[in-house]
Design a protein around this motif. Structure first.
Motif, PDB file in Angstrom:
ATOM      1  N   ASP A 195       0.844  -1.190   0.000  1.00  7.98           N
ATOM      2  CA  ASP A 195       0.000   0.000   0.000  1.00  7.98           C
ATOM      3  C   ASP A 195       0.881   1.241   0.000  1.00  7.98           C
ATOM      4  OD1 ASP A 195      -2.250   1.585   0.079  1.00  7.98           O
ATOM      5  OD2 ASP A 195      -3.041   0.763   1.953  1.00  7.98           O
ATOM      6  N   GLY A 196       0.307   2.364  -0.352  1.00  5.07           N
ATOM      7  CA  GLY A 196       1.014   3.637  -0.352  1.00  5.07           C
ATOM      8  C   GLY A 196       0.937   4.318   0.999  1.00  5.07           C
ATOM      9  N   ALA A 197       1.460   5.538   1.054  1.00  6.75           N
ATOM     10  CA  ALA A 197       1.407   6.347   2.273  1.00  6.75           C
ATOM     11  C   ALA A 197       1.401   7.816   1.886  1.00  6.75           C
ATOM     12  CB  ALA A 197       2.594   6.047   3.182  1.00  6.75           C
ATOM     13  N   ASP A 198       0.790   8.622   2.733  1.00 12.75           N
ATOM     14  CA  ASP A 198       0.793  10.069   2.509  1.00 12.75           C
ATOM     15  C   ASP A 198       2.019  10.715   3.126  1.00 12.75           C
ATOM     16  OD1 ASP A 198      -1.807  10.263   1.163  1.00 12.75           O
ATOM     17  OD2 ASP A 198      -2.601   9.596   3.082  1.00 12.75           O
ATOM     18  N   GLU A 199       2.523  10.118   4.210  1.00 10.35           N
ATOM     19  CA  GLU A 199       3.778  10.527   4.841  1.00 10.35           C
ATOM     20  C   GLU A 199       4.388   9.306   5.515  1.00 10.35           C
ATOM     21  OE1 GLU A 199       3.446  15.219   6.270  1.00 10.35           O
ATOM     22  OE2 GLU A 199       3.267  13.627   7.758  1.00 10.35           O
ATOM     23  N   PHE A 200       5.723   9.290   5.631  1.00  5.35           N
ATOM     24  CA  PHE A 200       6.384   8.287   6.453  1.00  5.35           C
ATOM     25  C   PHE A 200       7.635   8.898   7.065  1.00  5.35           C
ATOM     26  CE2 PHE A 200       8.619   7.882   2.460  1.00  5.35           C
ATOM     27  CZ  PHE A 200       9.920   7.500   2.783  1.00  5.35           C
ATOM     28  N   ASP A 201       7.991   8.405   8.275  1.00  5.96           N
ATOM     29  CA  ASP A 201       9.190   8.905   8.937  1.00  5.96           C
ATOM     30  C   ASP A 201      10.263   7.826   8.974  1.00  5.96           C
ATOM     31  OD1 ASP A 201       8.572   7.152  11.022  1.00  5.96           O
ATOM     32  OD2 ASP A 201       7.848   8.723  12.370  1.00  5.96           O
ATOM     33  N   GLY A 202      11.361   8.097   9.643  1.00  2.00           N
ATOM     34  CA  GLY A 202      12.482   7.177   9.665  1.00  2.00           C
ATOM     35  C   GLY A 202      12.205   5.864  10.350  1.00  2.00           C
ATOM     36  N   ASP A 203      11.184   5.808  11.199  1.00  2.00           N
ATOM     37  CA  ASP A 203      10.796   4.571  11.881  1.00  2.00           C
ATOM     38  C   ASP A 203       9.674   3.842  11.148  1.00  2.00           C
ATOM     39  OD1 ASP A 203      12.622   4.933  14.018  1.00  2.00           O
ATOM     40  OD2 ASP A 203      11.244   6.371  14.958  1.00  2.00           O
ATOM     41  N   LEU A 204       9.356   4.300   9.953  1.00  2.00           N
ATOM     42  CA  LEU A 204       8.259   3.762   9.141  1.00  2.00           C
ATOM     43  C   LEU A 204       6.906   3.908   9.806  1.00  2.00           C
ATOM     44  CD1 LEU A 204       9.576   0.636   7.208  1.00  2.00           C
ATOM     45  CD2 LEU A 204       9.811   3.066   6.747  1.00  2.00           C
ATOM     46  N   ASN A 205       6.750   4.938  10.634  1.00  4.64           N
ATOM     47  CA  ASN A 205       5.412   5.350  11.045  1.00  4.64           C
ATOM     48  C   ASN A 205       4.803   6.120   9.880  1.00  4.64           C
ATOM     49  OD1 ASN A 205       5.636   4.356  13.757  1.00  4.64           O
ATOM     50  ND2 ASN A 205       6.923   6.130  14.219  1.00  4.64           N
ATOM     51  N   LEU A 206       3.505   5.936   9.685  1.00  5.40           N
ATOM     52  CA  LEU A 206       2.854   6.485   8.496  1.00  5.40           C
ATOM     53  C   LEU A 206       1.667   7.366   8.857  1.00  5.40           C
ATOM     54  CD1 LEU A 206       2.339   3.071   6.616  1.00  5.40           C
ATOM     55  CD2 LEU A 206       4.430   4.456   6.614  1.00  5.40           C
ATOM     56  N   ILE A 207       1.345   8.287   7.951  1.00  2.88           N
ATOM     57  CA  ILE A 207       0.006   8.868   7.873  1.00  2.88           C
ATOM     58  C   ILE A 207      -0.611   8.351   6.583  1.00  2.88           C
ATOM     59  CG2 ILE A 207      -1.338  10.952   7.412  1.00  2.88           C
ATOM     60  CD1 ILE A 207       0.345  12.464   9.359  1.00  2.88           C
ATOM     61  N   LYS A 208      -1.816   7.770   6.705  1.00  2.21           N
ATOM     62  CA  LYS A 208      -2.557   7.266   5.560  1.00  2.21           C
ATOM     63  C   LYS A 208      -4.005   7.750   5.658  1.00  2.21           C
ATOM     64  CE  LYS A 208      -2.205   3.068   4.204  1.00  2.21           C
ATOM     65  NZ  LYS A 208      -2.176   3.574   2.800  1.00  2.21           N
ATOM     66  N   GLY A 209      -4.681   7.670   4.531  1.00  2.00           N
ATOM     67  CA  GLY A 209      -6.083   8.057   4.527  1.00  2.00           C
ATOM     68  C   GLY A 209      -6.408   9.186   3.585  1.00  2.00           C
ATOM     69  N   GLY A 210      -5.405   9.676   2.861  1.00  2.00           N
ATOM     70  CA  GLY A 210      -5.686  10.721   1.888  1.00  2.00           C
ATOM     71  C   GLY A 210      -6.659  10.270   0.820  1.00  2.00           C
ATOM     72  N   GLY A 211      -6.663   8.960   0.535  1.00  2.00           N
ATOM     73  CA  GLY A 211      -7.600   8.404  -0.435  1.00  2.00           C
ATOM     74  C   GLY A 211      -8.926   7.994   0.165  1.00  2.00           C
ATOM     75  N   GLY A 212      -9.086   8.175   1.470  1.00  2.00           N
ATOM     76  CA  GLY A 212     -10.371   7.920   2.114  1.00  2.00           C
ATOM     77  C   GLY A 212     -10.636   6.477   2.492  1.00  2.00           C
ATOM     78  N   ALA A 213      -9.578   5.634   2.547  1.00  2.00           N
ATOM     79  CA  ALA A 213      -9.803   4.205   2.828  1.00  2.00           C
ATOM     80  C   ALA A 213      -9.019   3.731   4.048  1.00  2.00           C
ATOM     81  CB  ALA A 213      -9.422   3.365   1.613  1.00  2.00           C
ATOM     82  N   LEU A 214      -8.721   4.634   4.979  1.00  2.00           N
ATOM     83  CA  LEU A 214      -7.810   4.300   6.074  1.00  2.00           C
ATOM     84  C   LEU A 214      -8.301   3.152   6.951  1.00  2.00           C
ATOM     85  CD1 LEU A 214      -8.687   5.609   9.181  1.00  2.00           C
ATOM     86  CD2 LEU A 214      -8.698   7.614   7.713  1.00  2.00           C
ATOM     87  N   LEU A 215      -9.604   3.041   7.184  1.00  2.00           N
ATOM     88  CA  LEU A 215     -10.114   1.987   8.069  1.00  2.00           C
ATOM     89  C   LEU A 215      -9.846   0.612   7.479  1.00  2.00           C
ATOM     90  CD1 LEU A 215     -11.653   0.988  10.537  1.00  2.00           C
ATOM     91  CD2 LEU A 215     -13.792   1.404   9.281  1.00  2.00           C
ATOM     92  N   GLN A 216     -10.269   0.394   6.242  1.00  2.00           N
ATOM     93  CA  GLN A 216     -10.042  -0.901   5.614  1.00  2.00           C
ATOM     94  C   GLN A 216      -8.548  -1.143   5.402  1.00  2.00           C
ATOM     95  OE1 GLN A 216     -12.526  -1.950   2.276  1.00  2.00           O
ATOM     96  NE2 GLN A 216     -14.301  -0.885   3.100  1.00  2.00           N
ATOM     97  N   GLU A 217      -7.797  -0.097   5.076  1.00  2.00           N
ATOM     98  CA  GLU A 217      -6.358  -0.241   4.894  1.00  2.00           C
ATOM     99  C   GLU A 217      -5.681  -0.715   6.177  1.00  2.00           C
ATOM    100  OE1 GLU A 217      -5.376   3.091   1.439  1.00  2.00           O
ATOM    101  OE2 GLU A 217      -5.440   3.707   3.538  1.00  2.00           O
ATOM    102  N   LYS A 218      -6.080  -0.155   7.319  1.00  2.00           N
ATOM    103  CA  LYS A 218      -5.434  -0.536   8.575  1.00  2.00           C
ATOM    104  C   LYS A 218      -5.824  -1.950   8.986  1.00  2.00           C
ATOM    105  CE  LYS A 218      -4.454   2.552  11.777  1.00  2.00           C
ATOM    106  NZ  LYS A 218      -4.508   3.500  12.938  1.00  2.00           N
ATOM    107  N   ILE A 219      -7.084  -2.316   8.779  1.00  2.00           N
ATOM    108  CA  ILE A 219      -7.516  -3.672   9.109  1.00  2.00           C
ATOM    109  C   ILE A 219      -6.757  -4.696   8.268  1.00  2.00           C
ATOM    110  CG2 ILE A 219      -9.453  -5.290   9.025  1.00  2.00           C
ATOM    111  CD1 ILE A 219     -11.299  -2.904   9.657  1.00  2.00           C
ATOM    112  N   VAL A 220      -6.665  -4.442   6.973  1.00  2.00           N
ATOM    113  CA  VAL A 220      -5.984  -5.381   6.077  1.00  2.00           C
ATOM    114  C   VAL A 220      -4.489  -5.451   6.392  1.00  2.00           C
ATOM    115  CG1 VAL A 220      -5.311  -5.770   3.671  1.00  2.00           C
ATOM    116  CG2 VAL A 220      -7.689  -5.211   4.228  1.00  2.00           C
TER     117      VAL A 220
END
Length: 260
Positions: free
Chosen positions: A89-114
């Motif tokens: 999957d893609g990401a809207d932002e990521f940091d050096g520890d691979l923490n992400l912000i996702k959800g710009g495409g509006g599917a964050l709930l299903q993305e996180k569950i999967v």
């Protein structure tokens, strides 16, 4: 093809092309949502046609499901698959520890569950998405429509005690009506500018009544594949700390580009 790929699209494509190397015959694969993930689905379909690769896909949105079927990928629900070998999957932002912000495409709930139902999550992105500290990209929260304005007020109150630079909360719109997710929920975007403690913020906002899930992906991603406009690709593996570099040729005459 109607036009030559822009450098940013080339970066997305080469990251996507490299990421499908993680997929082996017989795997159950989580298919992400967004522009970079769409390239991945196309590349996966190409591998299936050319190599006879057989996989089962679990899409994270109706948009991805439609594209996967078009590419000839067998689509099943997560309940049918039960557990996945890998999610890409893609990401809207990521940091050096691979923490992400996702959800710009509006599917964050299903993305996180999967993603959390997978042995491994591979993030595909371009270099512009890497940040030192998360927060420049608005943090999406999926909320139920009932009482959403009360939920927003509670979030604004909660943010007063968080290590963030901004506290503006906006309802995501689709033209003149609220944007609605596949699950029938709204999205509130938090314009925080900087998130000092992503783990704390994730835990705290999920306690607010009305919030279904937030777009912070903490300790979920395992690998990030970073594409560049010149075809260069960098792969960082969090497990062993390795960084590998390579190059992907972009042949815009191939079938994958014919309907772009």
């Amino acid at each position: 093809m109607t036009q030559e790929l822009s450098p940013i699209d080339k970066a997305k494509f080469v990251a996507a092309r490299r990421s499908v190397d993680y997929i082996e015959d017989g795997m159950r694969v989580g298919l992400g949502t967004g522009s970079t993930a769409a390239w991945m689905v196309r590349c996966l379909g190409e591998r299936m046609r050319e190599e006879g690769l057989r996989i089962t896909g679990v899409p994270t949105s109706s948009r991805t499901a439609d594209l996967a079927r078009k590419m000839g990928i067998k689509v099943v629900s997560l309940d049918e698959a039960k557990w996945l070998d890998v999610t890409i999957d893609g990401a809207d932002e990521f940091d050096g520890d691979l923490n992400l912000i996702k959800g710009g495409g509006g599917a964050l709930l299903q993305e996180k569950i999967v993603a959390t139902a997978s042995d491994r999550m591979v993030v595909i992105t371009d270099s512009a998405k890497e940040v030192k500290t998360l927060g420049a990209f608005p943090l999406p929260l999926e909320v139920i429509p009932f009482g959403w304005q009360t939920t927003r007020a509670l979030i604004e109150e909660t943010l007063v005690n968080m290590d963030v630079l901004g506290r503006e909360v906006s309802l995501r719109m689709n033209d003149d009506v609220p944007y609605m997710t596949d699950e029938g929920n709204y999205i509130l975007d938090l314009h925080l500018r900087r998130i000092g403690n992503p783990r704390q913020l994730s835990l705290v906002v999920n306690q607010v009544p009305g919030i279904v899930e937030n777009g912070l992906f903490i300790d979920i991603a395992d690998v990030v594949v970073i594409g560049h406009g010149d075809g260069a690709v960098e792969v960082r593996d969090l497990a062993d700390g390795s960084v590998r570099e390579g190059h992907v040729d972009v042949d815009e005459s191939t079938n994958i580009f014919t309907d772009i």
